[in-house]
Design a protein around this motif. Structure first.
Motif, PDB file in Angstrom:
ATOM      1  N   UNK A  69      -3.159   7.262  15.720  1.00 45.41           N
ATOM      2  CA  UNK A  69      -4.335   6.774  16.456  1.00 45.41           C
ATOM      3  C   UNK A  69      -4.878   5.466  15.900  1.00 45.41           C
ATOM      4  N   UNK A  70      -4.178   4.867  14.958  1.00 47.62           N
ATOM      5  CA  UNK A  70      -4.691   3.676  14.283  1.00 47.62           C
ATOM      6  C   UNK A  70      -4.478   2.412  15.107  1.00 47.62           C
ATOM      7  N   UNK A  71      -5.483   1.551  15.109  1.00 45.31           N
ATOM      8  CA  UNK A  71      -5.358   0.234  15.737  1.00 45.31           C
ATOM      9  C   UNK A  71      -4.877  -0.799  14.725  1.00 45.31           C
ATOM     10  N   UNK A  72      -5.079  -0.519  13.441  1.00 45.71           N
ATOM     11  CA  UNK A  72      -4.613  -1.415  12.380  1.00 45.71           C
ATOM     12  C   UNK A  72      -4.233  -0.581  11.163  1.00 45.71           C
ATOM     13  N   UNK A  73      -3.151  -0.977  10.510  1.00 42.32           N
ATOM     14  CA  UNK A  73      -2.755  -0.385   9.232  1.00 42.32           C
ATOM     15  C   UNK A  73      -2.795  -1.476   8.175  1.00 42.32           C
ATOM     16  N   UNK A  74      -3.545  -1.226   7.108  1.00 35.83           N
ATOM     17  CA  UNK A  74      -3.598  -2.137   5.966  1.00 35.83           C
ATOM     18  C   UNK A  74      -2.785  -1.537   4.828  1.00 35.83           C
ATOM     19  N   UNK A  75      -2.042  -2.368   4.150  1.00 40.13           N
ATOM     20  CA  UNK A  75      -1.350  -1.941   2.937  1.00 40.13           C
ATOM     21  C   UNK A  75      -1.363  -3.098   1.956  1.00 40.13           C
ATOM     22  N   UNK A  76      -0.943  -2.822   0.727  1.00 33.90           N
ATOM     23  CA  UNK A  76      -0.898  -3.855  -0.305  1.00 33.90           C
ATOM     24  C   UNK A  76       0.458  -3.791  -0.986  1.00 33.90           C
ATOM     25  N   UNK A  77       1.271  -4.824  -0.789  1.00 32.71           N
ATOM     26  CA  UNK A  77       2.631  -4.833  -1.344  1.00 32.71           C
ATOM     27  C   UNK A  77       2.652  -5.222  -2.819  1.00 32.71           C
ATOM     28  N   UNK A  78       1.510  -5.600  -3.371  1.00 25.18           N
ATOM     29  CA  UNK A  78       1.452  -5.988  -4.781  1.00 25.18           C
ATOM     30  C   UNK A  78       1.837  -4.802  -5.672  1.00 25.18           C
ATOM     31  N   UNK A  79       2.834  -5.001  -6.513  1.00 23.72           N
ATOM     32  CA  UNK A  79       3.198  -3.979  -7.475  1.00 23.72           C
ATOM     33  C   UNK A  79       4.163  -2.924  -6.983  1.00 23.72           C
ATOM     34  N   UNK A  80       4.767  -3.094  -5.804  1.00 13.40           N
ATOM     35  CA  UNK A  80       5.763  -2.118  -5.358  1.00 13.40           C
ATOM     36  C   UNK A  80       6.877  -1.988  -6.394  1.00 13.40           C
ATOM     37  N   UNK A  81       7.328  -0.751  -6.614  1.00 14.89           N
ATOM     38  CA  UNK A  81       8.347  -0.495  -7.636  1.00 14.89           C
ATOM     39  C   UNK A  81       9.696  -1.103  -7.258  1.00 14.89           C
ATOM     40  N   UNK A  82      10.028  -1.114  -5.969  1.00 16.70           N
ATOM     41  CA  UNK A  82      11.304  -1.669  -5.496  1.00 16.70           C
ATOM     42  C   UNK A  82      11.004  -2.691  -4.397  1.00 16.70           C
ATOM     43  N   UNK A  83      10.614  -3.904  -4.786  1.00 11.81           N
ATOM     44  CA  UNK A  83      10.129  -4.902  -3.824  1.00 11.81           C
ATOM     45  C   UNK A  83      11.112  -5.232  -2.711  1.00 11.81           C
ATOM     46  N   UNK A  84      12.384  -5.469  -3.056  1.00 10.69           N
ATOM     47  CA  UNK A  84      13.346  -5.881  -2.032  1.00 10.69           C
ATOM     48  C   UNK A  84      13.534  -4.785  -0.984  1.00 10.69           C
ATOM     49  N   UNK A  85      13.743  -3.560  -1.427  1.00 12.62           N
ATOM     50  CA  UNK A  85      13.915  -2.451  -0.480  1.00 12.62           C
ATOM     51  C   UNK A  85      12.640  -2.225   0.332  1.00 12.62           C
ATOM     52  N   UNK A  86      11.500  -2.353  -0.319  1.00  6.99           N
ATOM     53  CA  UNK A  86      10.240  -2.185   0.393  1.00  6.99           C
ATOM     54  C   UNK A  86      10.047  -3.230   1.474  1.00  6.99           C
ATOM     55  N   UNK A  87      10.394  -4.483   1.187  1.00 10.42           N
ATOM     56  CA  UNK A  87      10.267  -5.552   2.177  1.00 10.42           C
ATOM     57  C   UNK A  87      11.185  -5.332   3.371  1.00 10.42           C
TER      58      UNK A  87
END
Length: 383
Positions: free
Chosen positions: A164-182
């Protein structure tokens, strides 16, 4: 002597733990409590949106809980703070109701609501249903995914919470596996914004991208043809140095510039945990981007360097944060002029989130940057 000004936010009613079915009744009771205890003009329920915040640990929830009053002081909202501890034993979802009154100036007051829902283990599967029962139906819904896990890798829970969300906020700072996360997030972002039905408008926002606003503005001004003739067309090498946990910010800033330059990635060389060099092809020939991690430096981007030509003369441009990241220094290595400095806009977390909650417009630059960042990340994984 005049009386001291009242605090901007007050909470005369103690938080109360109640069954889910009693949440709305408790909110009404606490509203009356506010009116009685303050003995002033009636307070008004203020709400620009529903704000659902997902935390996957009690420690993270405690950290986020400290900034919620500052967020709703800027962007009034009904806050549903979800505290899910996956390793804890399952039990009934527990609800805690908390209300606050905010001084708006000139005698005006606003009232905001917070419901904290706690669940352990598989009881977390019930959180989306609890959330749906507590949303204010005529307000937009924002989901802040305050978890170190990329939303694209969160599975059914994220899918159900964002339904039901109109917007999802997240913060990619500090992801353990940056490349896979991106890579995963880039694909998920496009599918989410298209929505499950025709005409559904939804937005995804990364707080790390919003933090890069000053960097992007400064680079755009430094490479403007009116101030640096020929620089933009002649960039041949980019170096970005960053501190711990900041690789995605570095990748995003480099990707933003590279996609604007129209470069095509051709390969990469990776030294895990140290640096990544990506090779590109432009209309002028071979180019490269080097992303380097500085283990002993503070978090964030520590240097942005690019080699180019200005008025047909070889030049190198450096953008470096100074004075505790309060300023950016722009320096031409082969120029005797003093570096130009620009005040760095680094708002606290509460303001960063609150401003994004009100900004539900899609950012084309973010989407095109994510496409390039995904290509870079895939090259890193394959390299």
């Amino acid at each position: 002597m005049s009386a001291p000004s009242p605090p901007p936010t007050v909470s005369p009613c103690e938080p109360a733990v109640v069954p889910l079915r009693e949440v709305e009744r408790e909110l009404t009771r606490q509203l009356k409590c506010l009116q009685v205890n303050t003995r002033e003009a009636p307070v008004v329920r203020a709400g620009l949106s529903n704000l659902v915040i997902y935390c996957d640990s009690a420690a993270k929830a405690e950290q986020i809980g400290k900034v919620v009053p500052d967020i709703v002081a800027i962007h009034p909202a009904r806050v549903l703070l979800l505290v899910h501890e996956p390793e804890a034993s399952a039990g009934a979802v527990e609800a805690t109701v908390h209300t606050r009154m905010h001084r708006m100036g000139k005698g005006l007051r606003a009232f905001s609501e917070q419901v904290t829902l706690r669940a352990g283990g598989r009881a977390g599967e019930h959180l989306p249903y609890a959330v749906r029962s507590l949303l204010i139906g005529d307000l937009p819904t924002n989901l802040w995914w305050a978890s170190p896990q990329p939303p694209a890798m969160a599975g059914a829970l994220l899918y159900d919470l964002s339904d039901n969300a109109d917007q999802v906020l997240y913060d990619s700072h500090g992801w353990a596996h940056p490349a896979r996360g991106l890579v995963a997030t880039s694909a998920w972002l496009q599918g989410f914004e298209r929505g499950p039905g025709q005409g559904r408008y939804r937005v995804v926002s990364d707080l790390t991208w919003r933090r890069l606003r000053t960097w992007r503005r400064v680079l755009a001004e430094a490479l403007d043809p009116s101030t640096a003739p020929g620089a933009l067309q002649s960039v041949s090498r980019i170096l970005v140095e960053h501190g711990p946990h900041s690789v995605i910010g570095a990748l995003s800033l480099a990707s933003w510039l590279v996609q604007g330059l129209g470069w095509t990635i051709t390969g990469s060389r990776v030294q895990a945990g140290v640096e990544t060099e990506a090779r590109f092809q432009s209309a002028r020939g071979a180019c490269s981007v080097l992303i380097r991690r500085l283990a002993d430096a503070p978090e964030g981007i520590r240097k942005f360097h690019l080699a180019c030509h200005i008025q047909d003369a070889a030049e190198a441009l450096n953008v470096i944060p100074e004075d505790g990241d309060r300023r950016l220094s722009v320096d031409l290595e082969n120029d005797d002029l003093a570096p130009r400095t620009v005040t760095m806009s680094a708002p606290p977390l509460a303001e960063l989130v609150a401003r994004q909650l009100s900004d539900r417009e899609r950012d084309p630059a973010f989407r095109s940057t994510m496409v390039m960042a995904e290509a870079l990340a895939r090259s890193v994984i394959e390299g």
